[in-house]
Design a protein around this motif. Sequence first.
Motif, PDB file in Angstrom:
ATOM      1  N   PHE A   2      -7.249  -3.530   4.347  1.00 56.62           N
ATOM      2  CA  PHE A   2      -6.439  -2.803   3.367  1.00 56.62           C
ATOM      3  C   PHE A   2      -7.273  -2.309   2.180  1.00 56.62           C
ATOM      4  O   PHE A   2      -6.729  -1.915   1.159  1.00 56.62           O
TER       5      PHE A   2
ATOM      6  N   LEU B  46      -4.951  -3.771  -5.006  1.00 57.94           N
ATOM      7  CA  LEU B  46      -5.177  -2.607  -4.148  1.00 57.94           C
ATOM      8  C   LEU B  46      -6.040  -1.552  -4.829  1.00 57.94           C
ATOM      9  O   LEU B  46      -6.800  -0.842  -4.168  1.00 57.94           O
TER      10      LEU B  46
ATOM     11  N   ARG C  62       0.836  -1.208   0.000  1.00 54.54           N
ATOM     12  CA  ARG C  62       0.000   0.000   0.000  1.00 54.54           C
ATOM     13  C   ARG C  62       0.870   1.256   0.000  1.00 54.54           C
ATOM     14  O   ARG C  62       0.592   2.225  -0.738  1.00 54.54           O
TER      15      ARG C  62
END
Length: 441
Positions: free
Chosen positions: A275, A249, A227
């Motif tokens: 996340f 992501l 990330r």
Amino acid sequence: MKNITYIFSKNIYGSLLMTLLASSSIQAQNPAPARAQVRPITLMGATIHVGNGQVISNGAISFDNGIITAVGATADVKLAGTEVIEVKGMHIFPGIISLNTTVGLQEVASVRATLDFSEVGEINPHIRSLVAYDTDSEVIPTLRANGIVVSQAVPQGGIISGTSSAFYTDGWNWEDAVLKKDDGVWINWPPFLANTFNAEDFSFSIKRNEKRQAVIDELRQTFRDARAYAETENPKTVNVRMEAMKGILNGTGNLYIRAGYAKDIIESIGLAKEFGIKKVVIVGGNEAFKVTGFLKDNKIPVILNPTHRLPGSPDENVYLPYELPGILHKAGVKVAIAYADEWWRTRNLAFMAGTSSGFSEVTPEEALQFVTKNAAEILGADRLVGTLEKGKHASLIVSEGDILDMRGNNVKMIYIKGGKVNLDDKQKRLYQKYKEKYQAK
């Protein structure tokens, strides 16, 4: 010295030539890929199973340049300018999609040189099955002849195994065959319980996995790093591992999580949500029936392990594996069935879907979706495959009967992107060879 060098060189080149000739003869055993469609085609008179639950009796399907142009009742499909092929009394189905397999990455289990599905190391999101896929595999034609049209080649091993891609089961090379590149990253969630083997008495026992938390911590740190890397504009040094994680992501790729126990399913999805990962797929899911509400509420699809197996524990209903796809489907969970690492048995994938219909409350048309429509939607390739609808690839099966039933599954024709595929394979050739041998006596 010249004579010795000459003889030595001659022997080396001779050996190399023999090796190349032998290898060429092996490669030549597979039929050549289908040629691209050159004229519009209409298949007439069959029962068409669209794949979305709709069935068209005495139907017709037209396609041109590899794309479906019309599907409907025979009277409603225009035939002008098309090559008409009568298939009256037969059945037309969408091509079957095989998820979570090592087909194309694994040929002969006992020959290490033919195994290309696992990489050294634990964190390998950058390892791509895309460039390792072997279109010359002799396994692929045996699957195709039973209706497998798309195969998802998936890396194995480690904590993060790598990135999968989906391929048509026809093509000269991976560039020709690829349907969807780098569709997602695969991780192996550490199970709550682990099997241990006692070498003294050759017994197995199950106990709590003491290494589990350490693996989860490593996964969490990897996602933190990924990330942070994704949020860095124009990094000075390119990190190929972190680059491979960007898709999951930013929501363009799936995060496939291999997890079987209910506790593992819940905790692994929790980590993904931590996340902000939007596209999560549970793979395996032996205890998914215990958390159907959780899966439905979080819109998490499940790719089940092979259902032609024994129950996971002595306390489970003996028919639970057969019933599991239907249980999830009726609970509102999107479900697909796969043969996982049993690549040589993938040709029987349709029969697992048929079994799920026989042992649960799903209809055969709903069961068909477990290996067509649902699988395509999980892959993110449903604009192209999964159902027989106008605008999609003309990738379809023509069978004498029901492909979900081994008594009716008799594939007569397969078209992949409009090209008619040669259904010959090694198993058929061996059958014919030994049939002739023993009939001659």
